[in-house]
Design an enzyme around this catalytic site. Structure first.
Site, PDB file in Angstrom:
ATOM      1  N   ASP A  45      28.267 -27.104 -24.981  1.00 30.45           N
ATOM      2  CA  ASP A  45      28.712 -27.682 -26.253  1.00 30.45           C
ATOM      3  C   ASP A  45      30.221 -27.690 -26.453  1.00 30.45           C
ATOM      4  O   ASP A  45      30.724 -28.316 -27.390  1.00 30.45           O
ATOM      5  CB  ASP A  45      28.035 -26.974 -27.436  1.00 30.45           C
ATOM      6  CG  ASP A  45      28.205 -25.458 -27.412  1.00 30.45           C
ATOM      7  OD1 ASP A  45      29.299 -24.972 -27.051  1.00 30.45           O
ATOM      8  OD2 ASP A  45      27.243 -24.745 -27.769  1.00 30.45           O
TER       9      ASP A  45
ATOM     10  N   HIS B  46      27.312 -24.331 -16.482  1.00 25.37           N
ATOM     11  CA  HIS B  46      26.291 -25.382 -16.504  1.00 25.37           C
ATOM     12  C   HIS B  46      26.876 -26.752 -16.843  1.00 25.37           C
ATOM     13  O   HIS B  46      26.134 -27.694 -17.103  1.00 25.37           O
ATOM     14  CB  HIS B  46      25.178 -25.026 -17.492  1.00 25.37           C
ATOM     15  CG  HIS B  46      24.344 -23.869 -17.028  1.00 25.37           C
ATOM     16  ND1 HIS B  46      23.462 -23.202 -17.858  1.00 25.37           N
ATOM     17  CD2 HIS B  46      24.257 -23.254 -15.825  1.00 25.37           C
ATOM     18  CE1 HIS B  46      22.877 -22.227 -17.176  1.00 25.37           C
ATOM     19  NE2 HIS B  46      23.344 -22.235 -15.952  1.00 25.37           N
TER      20      HIS B  46
ATOM     21  N   CYS C  36      29.837 -44.032  -7.375  1.00 27.09           N
ATOM     22  CA  CYS C  36      31.251 -44.108  -6.984  1.00 27.09           C
ATOM     23  C   CYS C  36      32.055 -42.876  -7.397  1.00 27.09           C
ATOM     24  O   CYS C  36      33.209 -42.728  -6.993  1.00 27.09           O
ATOM     25  CB  CYS C  36      31.905 -45.373  -7.543  1.00 27.09           C
ATOM     26  SG  CYS C  36      32.204 -45.352  -9.346  1.00 27.09           S
TER      27      CYS C  36
END
Length: 276
Positions: free
Chosen positions: A107, A122, A133
């Site tokens: 967050d 994470h 790409c």
């Protein structure tokens, strides 16, 4: 736990931690008082079908569903503000008490609170990248693309939500999935899905922060996810003090010097006051 017991454990923890350089490992419980729901704990409905990387890559309907829910979730993250727990950690870092934060959260609230040494093991909802790409995008730009292609999503009553905040299937019909504006490739938020490993460079950075510290606080994590347990195991092998602050029991309670069954936005400022 009574108020007297809670206070006694906070005082005991401060006594153990005083004089140490403290690393933090934080989880979803740090952000609940900012209005971001935790994944586990009392009153939380556990997801039986978490998004895996295999499903994301191979199932367009599941990917469409993910992007609808992910967009709404990102909007909630973007509107959330750091709480007292986030702010106290930033202030303790500025004072030289805390070395930094290893967070399982995506967050961004630690950074917005002012913490400067934050390792987001994470990943983060702030970035999106192309799997073809490699182009990296700001999530705000992808949000503009989503709302231009799907103007109905900006009207709350057009999106049906389940009790746990997940998006119901009928809400995803007709949704146009965002694609890379460079090569039209598949986009993925820069977060670790179930079935993916934490990138080695991130975990090495977390280990480095822990090595530069002489104590560890786990705050707001049940330690169900292996990345958190691996950090705690490294602290345990070194024999450094370990304090766990979490409303629910964790997988590492038996290893802790002190466990505090309380909210992080109350406990962390109280520890800050005693350690100042």
């Amino acid at each position: 736990m009574t108020d007297e017991e809670l206070h006694a454990r906070i005082v005991e923890s401060a006594s153990i931690l005083r004089g140490h350089r403290i690393a933090l490992l934080t989880g979803a419980g740090v952000s609940t008082d900012s209005g971001i729901p935790a994944y586990r704990g009392e009153g939380v409905r556990t997801r039986s079908d978490p998004m895996t990387i295999q499903t994301y890559l191979g199932d367009e309907a599941a990917r469409r569903r993910y992007w609808v829910g992910g967009h709404l979730g990102w909007r909630a993250f973007a509107s959330a503000s750091p709480n007292r727990g986030h702010l106290s950690l930033a202030e303790m870092e500025a004072a030289g008490v805390v070395t930094g934060v290893i967070t399982q959260n995506v967050d961004g609230l630690h950074l917005r609170a002012g913490s400067s040494h934050v390792i987001e093991v994470h990943g983060t909802m702030r970035r999106v990248f192309c799997l073809h790409c490699g182009q990296v995008f700001d999530r705000r730009d992808v949000a503009v693309q989503i709302e231009e292609a799907n103007p109905w999503i900006a009207v709350p009553e057009n999106v049906a939500l389940a009790p746990d905040g997940d998006v119901l299937p009928e809400s995803t019909e007709g949704f146009i999935i965002p694609t890379c504006t460079v090569c039209d490739g598949m986009l993925k938020p820069d977060v670790v899905f179930f079935g993916e490993y934490v990138p080695q460079d991130r975990f090495r950075a977390a280990e480095s922060l822990l090595r530069a510290s002489s104590a560890l606080i786990v705050a707001g994590s049940s330690l169900v996810v292996n990345s958190g347990v691996r950090i705690v195991e490294r602290a345990r092998r070194r024999g450094i003090p370990l304090i766990i602050v979490n409303r629910e029991p964790t997988r590492a309670d038996a290893w802790a010097d002190v466990t505090i069954a309380g909210g992080t936005s109350d406990v962390l400022p109280a520890l800050q006051e005693l350690l100042a």
